[in-house]
Write an enzyme that holds these catalytic residues in place. Structure first.
Site, PDB file in Angstrom:
ATOM      1  N   HIS A  92      -3.334  15.327  -4.259  1.00  0.00           N
ATOM      2  CA  HIS A  92      -3.743  15.698  -5.628  1.00  0.00           C
ATOM      3  C   HIS A  92      -4.790  16.811  -5.664  1.00  0.00           C
ATOM      4  O   HIS A  92      -5.491  16.953  -6.673  1.00  0.00           O
ATOM      5  CB  HIS A  92      -4.280  14.482  -6.398  1.00  0.00           C
ATOM      6  CG  HIS A  92      -3.273  13.385  -6.582  1.00  0.00           C
ATOM      7  ND1 HIS A  92      -3.560  12.217  -7.237  1.00  0.00           N
ATOM      8  CD2 HIS A  92      -1.970  13.264  -6.210  1.00  0.00           C
ATOM      9  CE1 HIS A  92      -2.489  11.431  -7.246  1.00  0.00           C
ATOM     10  NE2 HIS A  92      -1.515  12.049  -6.615  1.00  0.00           N
ATOM     11  N   GLU A 139       6.597  10.667 -11.790  1.00  0.00           N
ATOM     12  CA  GLU A 139       5.958   9.574 -11.057  1.00  0.00           C
ATOM     13  C   GLU A 139       4.458   9.596 -11.270  1.00  0.00           C
ATOM     14  O   GLU A 139       3.814   8.569 -11.398  1.00  0.00           O
ATOM     15  CB  GLU A 139       6.272   9.684  -9.555  1.00  0.00           C
ATOM     16  CG  GLU A 139       5.846   8.477  -8.725  1.00  0.00           C
ATOM     17  CD  GLU A 139       4.414   8.525  -8.187  1.00  0.00           C
ATOM     18  OE1 GLU A 139       3.917   7.495  -7.715  1.00  0.00           O
ATOM     19  OE2 GLU A 139       3.762   9.599  -8.249  1.00  0.00           O
ATOM     20  N   GLU A 140       3.894  10.812 -11.320  1.00  0.00           N
ATOM     21  CA  GLU A 140       2.436  10.934 -11.280  1.00  0.00           C
ATOM     22  C   GLU A 140       1.732  10.377 -12.496  1.00  0.00           C
ATOM     23  O   GLU A 140       0.683   9.760 -12.374  1.00  0.00           O
ATOM     24  CB  GLU A 140       2.022  12.408 -11.090  1.00  0.00           C
ATOM     25  CG  GLU A 140       2.386  13.001  -9.733  1.00  0.00           C
ATOM     26  CD  GLU A 140       1.643  12.355  -8.558  1.00  0.00           C
ATOM     27  OE1 GLU A 140       0.882  11.409  -8.785  1.00  0.00           O
ATOM     28  OE2 GLU A 140       1.862  12.787  -7.414  1.00  0.00           O
ATOM     29  N   ASP A 178       7.385   8.951  -0.346  1.00  0.00           N
ATOM     30  CA  ASP A 178       6.310   9.467  -1.199  1.00  0.00           C
ATOM     31  C   ASP A 178       4.959   9.199  -0.546  1.00  0.00           C
ATOM     32  O   ASP A 178       4.028   8.723  -1.180  1.00  0.00           O
ATOM     33  CB  ASP A 178       6.384   8.831  -2.596  1.00  0.00           C
ATOM     34  CG  ASP A 178       5.367   9.442  -3.556  1.00  0.00           C
ATOM     35  OD1 ASP A 178       4.839  10.531  -3.252  1.00  0.00           O
ATOM     36  OD2 ASP A 178       5.083   8.815  -4.595  1.00  0.00           O
ATOM     37  N   HIS A 188       9.779  12.043  -5.743  1.00  0.00           N
ATOM     38  CA  HIS A 188       9.553  12.515  -7.124  1.00  0.00           C
ATOM     39  C   HIS A 188       9.346  14.020  -7.196  1.00  0.00           C
ATOM     40  O   HIS A 188       8.639  14.611  -6.396  1.00  0.00           O
ATOM     41  CB  HIS A 188       8.444  11.739  -7.834  1.00  0.00           C
ATOM     42  CG  HIS A 188       7.062  11.908  -7.267  1.00  0.00           C
ATOM     43  ND1 HIS A 188       6.252  12.963  -7.611  1.00  0.00           N
ATOM     44  CD2 HIS A 188       6.353  11.150  -6.404  1.00  0.00           C
ATOM     45  CE1 HIS A 188       5.075  12.828  -6.987  1.00  0.00           C
ATOM     46  NE2 HIS A 188       5.120  11.740  -6.235  1.00  0.00           N
ATOM     47  N   ASP A 227       3.015  15.898  -1.759  1.00  0.00           N
ATOM     48  CA  ASP A 227       3.170  14.900  -2.828  1.00  0.00           C
ATOM     49  C   ASP A 227       3.837  15.522  -4.039  1.00  0.00           C
ATOM     50  O   ASP A 227       3.169  16.062  -4.908  1.00  0.00           O
ATOM     51  CB  ASP A 227       1.790  14.342  -3.201  1.00  0.00           C
ATOM     52  CG  ASP A 227       1.863  13.188  -4.182  1.00  0.00           C
ATOM     53  OD1 ASP A 227       2.959  12.677  -4.415  1.00  0.00           O
ATOM     54  OD2 ASP A 227       0.800  12.826  -4.731  1.00  0.00           O
TER      55      ASP A 227
END
Lengths: 467, 467
Positions: free
Chosen positions: B423, B325-326, B353, B279, B291
């Site tokens: 994140h 995606e997130e 991912d 993503h 990520d």
């Protein structure tokens, strides 16, 4: 017939019970290491409170005292220091190097190789001849080398999956470069750092002059990969460029040092020894967290994790923190000599000296009978993603304990990042991941538990006959 | 009888020839990725020249344009953008938080969770009630929660080997904490960061209010693990301490964005699709290198590595860089919808991912017949230390493509360090190792090559009948 059937049923029952017990023990060991491990806290102290600890240095002595004291807190049966004389080499003031071409001066990052002599006080200046390996020296001959600085620039082979294999394919330049180039009249040697990454850090490491008379010895230094490429590029446009370097290292008389040893004495076979160890000394540029602070603290935690997991070993389990792996192997040599004199039967010796990264398994040096037994344990490790059980080398420090019947092994962590840090200023604590370190300690403990429980085939068979 | 024997001999011959060819192809693929990969250079651009790229942001648009342009350079058969409307949420000015106890003010590190509302302009202040999970809310009831800030402080379980399992055991607090606490009259929510390490970085991530009416919604933030522990400790001595936080995030109207798609059209079965993807969007605190910059560049390099290795696919190979995606999965949903409308037969879809760390293998979502075929390939990966072939989940973006006959898979890199960065502000390029990233791209390419060559069982059997 009935007896045979009963024996088979009994064997199956024992095998199933053993497998269940082993699974449960491994679960406890891994869980304890990940939730209540001590390796990371010990490594923090060794790396950040002590730092780089080259043999013969004050820091090496501090590391001896610290680890002895920490082992004493674990309630082992014995903790002691084993005296050993070690070489003492000091880097001295930071090195300086540059090259001049087309009126342009480019400073480069170098470091003296361990064991090298210094340059004269005002440094060395000379033309450079770039080669890809030792064998090129003979082809070039004295006429092309005499009076020059030889620049060994063979990179590590990037498409090898194990970075240790890539290291093995290059390290002869570092170890023997100066000794060989001196024979052709070179005045100095610069070696491309053993590093798969492009960066500005020079990587030190041991070198040797072999039997070369003192007056023929020439200084030898490592250059960072980025600067090796720059130098190589500059040489392509100007073969006559001048390279200057100055280093201030010095070899002293041997000094007294120690292996640090702790032992849980076996309840049933006290003269069958299982050894787990790493090396306490490190190079001086970083704090030696991966090489080999990690192996030291993991080995210490093996004995602690056995105790914490309620395992009472039948055989004697020793942790040995070897001194002087990096530039002499004096600790390992002394340990093996004393073990032989005392007729101590080391059935298994496990070394951790490949960094504190996620463990993948072990490399075993042993005979086929033992290896077959070891492979029967492999499935126990699957839940922990430990999959690499292969015949191969073990480690420099346990190597001298080899016999025809015993087992030597090396922990094999993931190797991809190892040479980014190896012998360089960035071999530091913050590059060690706590969980990865703890998983390594647990993996080692699990294997030690199995060797303690089952012994090795030859030994076990003898015992069974006697029992 | 003779014919049968001949058939058996022929089958054996084909099997041996195939195995040799496959070994050679995998060697080429891994070697090419490690010596001539593009993934790291692409990741450098996406991370350092673009940076964090939350859906709907200018950076996300830059990433769309950049990756499209780079795919166009590869000489694929088609490259296009697939339009998709995505949510747009902005963090705004940096958050602020502290707690006061015994006249002492302690600032703490928080960040708004993605999708959360802001606090009022002057922040929120209140007493704190600490809980270990959602189920505690009902036990405590409205009388203990109303008017307070709920502090969800269940740590990730350290003794799970897969850190994704530890994440799975905690993330309900983050996703549903505010929605559930609001029902009991809480005024705000603070969630312990999903991080196995002790540090000062708050980790964001998506949260949802579900069907909660707008006026009942309460702000929700993550707090660093160190500060979660400090807050918990302070609460033990003073239950009445005051916690203050202020965050300035905002939800906007949906905006136009895109999935980026490239394709090598299959030479023999063009309507059998093999998809590889990651993503393109990321959270905003770091630069989204792990990520999922890593998955994006690895997926792009799969198509390039196939070409560089001289492989001409029989089936159509697509790289899909999914948007959103997130915090919405809009890209994946749209892609699957269009694929269904066009009756595109996706026989295999592979997602990366889980970070750019050393690849260990794959998790497969498929039926037993396909999985048996997949396991027959496992030995080909052994030289590359790829050992994990297990049934399990695949990935959020490929999930909507599931059918009864096809295969979905997720690359499974080493997971130990992943949640140190996930994140958070330290999900940045310098924490990705070039070789580890390249090994992942090669591992994915190898699997795509095998699926292209052999198809999947059901499909292959049908084809064989037709051919």
């Amino acid at each position: 017939m009935k007896t045979k059937l009963l024996t088979i049923i009994l064997c199956c029952f024992v095998a199933i019970t053993n497998a269940q017990e082993d699974e449960a023990v491994l679960k406890t060991v891994f869980s304890t290491s990940l939730t209540n491990g001590k390796s990371y806290a010990w490594l923090d102290h060794i790396s950040n409170k002590i730092g780089g600890r080259l043999s013969g240095s004050e820091n090496a002595e501090l590391a001896v005292q610290y680890t002895k004291k920490e082992l004493e807190k674990l309630g082992l049966d014995k903790v002691w220091l084993q005296p050993v004389m070690v070489p003492k080499w000091e880097r001295g003031e930071k090195e300086k190097a540059y090259f001049e071409t087309s009126g342009f001066v480019k400073e480069v990052n170098i470091c003296a190789l361990g064991g090298s002599i210094a340059t004269p006080d005002d440094g060395i200046s000379g033309k450079v001849i770039e080669v890809k390996g030792l064998e090129a020296l003979e082809t070039l001959g004295k006429e092309n080398i005499e009076g020059k600085i030889v620049f060994f620039n063979r990179p590590m082979q990037a498409d090898l999956i194990s970075t240790f294999n890539a290291y093995g394919g290059c390290v002869d330049q570092r170890y023997s470069g100066a000794m060989e180039a001196a024979k052709y009249g070179a005045v100095g040697v610069i070696v491309r750092s053993m590093n798969l990454r492009q960066d500005d850090l020079p990587h030190t490491g041991s070198m040797s002059y072999g039997d070369l008379p003192v007056e023929q010895r020439i200084p030898s230094a490592a250059i960072s990969t980025n600067d090796a490429d720059k130098l190589s590029k500059a040489l392509k446009s100007n073969q006559a460029l001048q390279f200057y370097f100055k280093q201030n290292c010095q070899q002293f008389e041997d000094v007294q040092s120690y292996n640090v040893i702790g032992e849980i004495t076996g309840s049933k076979f006290p003269n069958e020894y299982i050894l787990v160890g790493g090396h306490l000394d490190s190079w001086d540029l970083g704090d030696g967290a991966h090489d080999d602070g990690a192996g030291v603290v993991q080995s210490m935690d093996v004995l602690r994790l056995l105790k914490e997991s309620g395992i009472q070993p039948k055989r004697s389990i020793r942790v040995v923190l070897f001194m002087n792996e990096e530039n002499g192997l004096r600790g390992a040599t002394e340990y093996a000599k004393v073990a032989k004199e005392k007729n101590e039967n080391h059935i298994f010796a496990l070394e951790s000296d490949a960094g504190g990264f996620t463990p993948r398994g072990f490399s075993f040096a042993t005979n086929d009978t033992n290896f077959k037994q070891i492979l029967s344990w492999k499935m126990l490790f699957k839940p922990y993603l430990i999959h690499y059980f292969e015949l191969g080398g073990s480690g420099a420090d346990v190597g001298p304990l080899k016999s025809e019947t015993n087992v030597l092994a090396g922990l094999r962590p993931d190797s991809q990042r190892y040479f980014d840090h190896h012998h360089a200023a960035n071999d530091t604590f913050e590059h060690v991941n706590k969980r990865e370190l703890e998983l390594g300690a647990a993996t080692m403990t699990a294997l030690v538990y199995l060797f303690d429980k089952y012994g090795i085939n030859q030994i076990q068979n003898n015992k069974e006959l006697k029992d």
